[in-house]
Design a protein around this motif. Sequence first.
Motif, mmCIF file in Angstrom:
data_model
loop_
_atom_site.group_PDB
_atom_site.id
_atom_site.type_symbol
_atom_site.label_atom_id
_atom_site.label_comp_id
_atom_site.label_asym_id
_atom_site.label_seq_id
_atom_site.Cartn_x
_atom_site.Cartn_y
_atom_site.Cartn_z
ATOM 1 N N HIS A 1 -6.049 6.040 58.643
ATOM 2 C CA HIS A 1 -4.775 6.371 58.938
ATOM 3 C C HIS A 1 -3.912 5.950 57.917
ATOM 4 N N TYR A 2 -3.824 4.716 57.390
ATOM 5 C CA TYR A 2 -3.115 4.574 56.108
ATOM 6 C C TYR A 2 -3.583 5.282 54.837
ATOM 7 N N ALA A 3 -4.850 5.474 54.723
ATOM 8 C CA ALA A 3 -5.007 6.024 53.491
ATOM 9 C C ALA A 3 -5.032 7.534 53.522
ATOM 10 N N GLY A 4 -4.792 8.359 54.796
ATOM 11 C CA GLY A 4 -4.516 9.841 54.802
ATOM 12 C C GLY A 4 -5.671 10.422 54.156
ATOM 13 N N ASP A 5 -5.491 11.361 53.181
ATOM 14 C CA ASP A 5 -6.591 12.135 52.601
ATOM 15 C C ASP A 5 -7.381 11.533 51.372
ATOM 16 N N LEU A 6 -6.960 10.318 51.146
ATOM 17 C CA LEU A 6 -7.647 9.536 50.101
ATOM 18 C C LEU A 6 -9.360 9.078 50.512
ATOM 19 N N PRO A 7 -10.046 9.024 49.546
ATOM 20 C CA PRO A 7 -11.634 8.845 50.097
ATOM 21 C C PRO A 7 -11.696 7.197 50.128
ATOM 22 N N LEU A 8 -12.519 6.768 51.196
ATOM 23 C CA LEU A 8 -12.648 5.453 51.454
ATOM 24 C C LEU A 8 -14.048 5.016 50.688
ATOM 25 N N TYR B 1 12.373 3.697 50.120
ATOM 26 C CA TYR B 1 12.711 4.020 51.486
ATOM 27 C C TYR B 1 12.648 5.173 51.949
ATOM 28 N N LYS B 2 12.971 6.377 51.478
ATOM 29 C CA LYS B 2 12.913 7.737 51.713
ATOM 30 C C LYS B 2 11.536 8.109 52.229
ATOM 31 N N LYS B 3 10.423 7.712 51.315
ATOM 32 C CA LYS B 3 9.120 7.823 51.755
ATOM 33 C C LYS B 3 8.692 7.192 52.920
ATOM 34 N N CYS B 4 8.966 6.132 53.143
ATOM 35 C CA CYS B 4 8.678 5.315 54.299
ATOM 36 C C CYS B 4 9.486 5.893 55.668
ATOM 37 N N SER B 5 10.801 6.221 55.556
ATOM 38 C CA SER B 5 11.451 6.783 56.564
ATOM 39 C C SER B 5 10.819 8.234 57.007
ATOM 40 N N GLY B 6 10.247 8.729 56.080
ATOM 41 C CA GLY B 6 9.642 10.205 56.425
ATOM 42 C C GLY B 6 8.251 10.121 56.609
ATOM 43 N N LEU B 7 7.574 9.007 56.949
ATOM 44 C CA LEU B 7 6.159 8.970 57.376
ATOM 45 C C LEU B 7 6.048 8.993 58.976
ATOM 46 N N SER B 8 5.083 9.702 59.475
ATOM 47 C CA SER B 8 4.938 9.694 60.886
ATOM 48 C C SER B 8 4.091 8.593 61.224
ATOM 49 N N ASN B 9 4.360 7.484 61.971
ATOM 50 C CA ASN B 9 3.661 6.391 62.312
ATOM 51 C C ASN B 9 2.685 5.703 61.147
ATOM 52 N N TRP B 10 3.381 5.841 59.976
ATOM 53 C CA TRP B 10 2.616 5.499 58.645
ATOM 54 C C TRP B 10 1.463 5.957 58.376
ATOM 55 N N TYR B 11 1.174 7.161 58.836
ATOM 56 C CA TYR B 11 0.055 7.911 58.350
ATOM 57 C C TYR B 11 0.219 8.403 56.825
#
Length: 579
Positions: free
Chosen positions: A311-318, A271-281
């Motif tokens: 956007h959803y993956a952030g810095d993770l490689p695709l 809950y805290k992690k989701c609430s702290g995200l900016s537009n789910w980035y």
Amino acid sequence: MEEFKAEKVIDEFEELTKDAGRVQRETLKKILEDNASAEYLQKQGLNGRTDPESYEACVPLVTHPDLEPYIKRIVDGDTSPVLTGKPIKTMSLSSGTTQGKQKYVPFNDELLETTLQIYRTSFAFRNREFPVRNGMALQFIYGSKQFKTEGGLFAGTATTNVFSSSQFKTTMKAIESPCCSPDEVIFGPYFRQSLYCHLLCGLIHHNEIQLVSSTFAHSIVYAFRTFEQVWEQLCADIRDGVLTKDVTVPSIRAVMSKLLKPNPELAERIYKKCSGLSNWYGVIPALFPNVKYVYGIMTGSMEPYLKKLRHYAGDLPLLSADYGSSEGWIGANINPKLPPELATYAVLPNIGYFEFIPLRGSAEEDRQDKIQSSFESKPVGLTEVKIGEEYEIIVTNFAGLYRYRLGDVVKIAGFHNMTPKLQFVCRRNLLLTINIDKNTEKDLQLAVEAAAEVLAPEKVEVVDFTSQVDKLTDPGHYVIFWEISGEVSDEVSSECCNCLDRSFVDAGYISSRKVNTIGPLELRLVRRGTFQKILDHYLGIGGVLSQYKTPRCVNPNNSMVLQILCSNVVKSHFSTAFG
């Protein structure tokens, strides 16, 4: 279970590709010998010959309609050797999203083995760069139920036929990528309930998840768009240890109740992690801290989803998955560090026999002329292709397809030893054409990307898109359907329409627009959820989400999809770009 030895797999691949020409000849010989009794081959007059020259002289190039009478006999229960020496016992169903009609394609154990060989090969190279160890995969995979045809054959989507095999599960365990979701979730009858439980299983095993994947990029984007809507309910389920009443399938409820135990600490953390995200980035690494990469097919019609996936993956490689179709696999991604837009696929020379029709040159501006040219060059072999050139692929496989035109255009990016590395360019069949204009799926995608930039300052994005050629008007014109994520003014949407019209750079289109033999492009904005309705329709006729691709051009035969689109239009504009 035998331990997976990556270096051994890589060594085998190196050996295969060092003498790809010889391996191709041996592969063709094996296919023709194994299927020498097949009626189809006997009609071609090979008389036992298995060399490439005789094969190409005797056996014609075909498309699916040419083989349909033979396939129908097999589907209806003909057990004689029609296309293959051994009887075909299983059929794959293609996605059917383009033509509005699914088609049967023969599937057998040999095709399953080539699938697993591709998986093992690409994993060996991938794991060298992005090692996963003793973890799990959050896989958004969905299997429909296999059914029996009138003739008693098993039939299902190609993905279902693979996912339901014991060899698939063994291979996934061996390459340390077991799915975190139980079979009851993967093969559940309602994909929304399965998707919800995939997310829930991922969160329960959040520290063990080392990769997030699906067959197509679209399915991963869809999963996290859904997560945005249901995350609070997921937290409630985890906190209380009780599955939401929205999941109704008894077998799924039973298996999830064993996994789900009250865990208020985890629920609070999520809950805290989701609430702290900016537009789910960056939601994927936020939820799954040990994930190494996101994996799925990301080329071709999947490219439009990359922006949202990043956007959803952030810095993770695709990492783009391998290259194949319902008809079988072609190549493995052995350079996983390349971004999806530059992904290449090394052809495995022992999984089929491959030919390539040259499209004479590779300049971007004349690709359409080459694709439509009435003159067709003689096909060349796997080792005869040239770097930088574009080709249409012809496949001969172990399941009864002989010199089968796949319909894909590829570019030769280079070679690995003696086997070519392919880049997917586009489907060969034209999407949009009225007279001398010729625009492919890639051209449409580039036009949409250019016009979507007009929306950027409004913080609105294109959720999905498709197109249609309207020849009922005089002159005919292109119609582009957009679903966007928010409201925009008429001025902004009108400029998007003009930008779309200007962004088709095909010379035939521009000249036709200037003299009004093609009418002004029309942009139709549709209600939120329209493309969801198209997906629902597709699932309702027996498709599965794992295999779903939004049709990029809706042909007139696809009347149900056209009806969904046209009945949900909320605003339309005609271009004024050409006066």
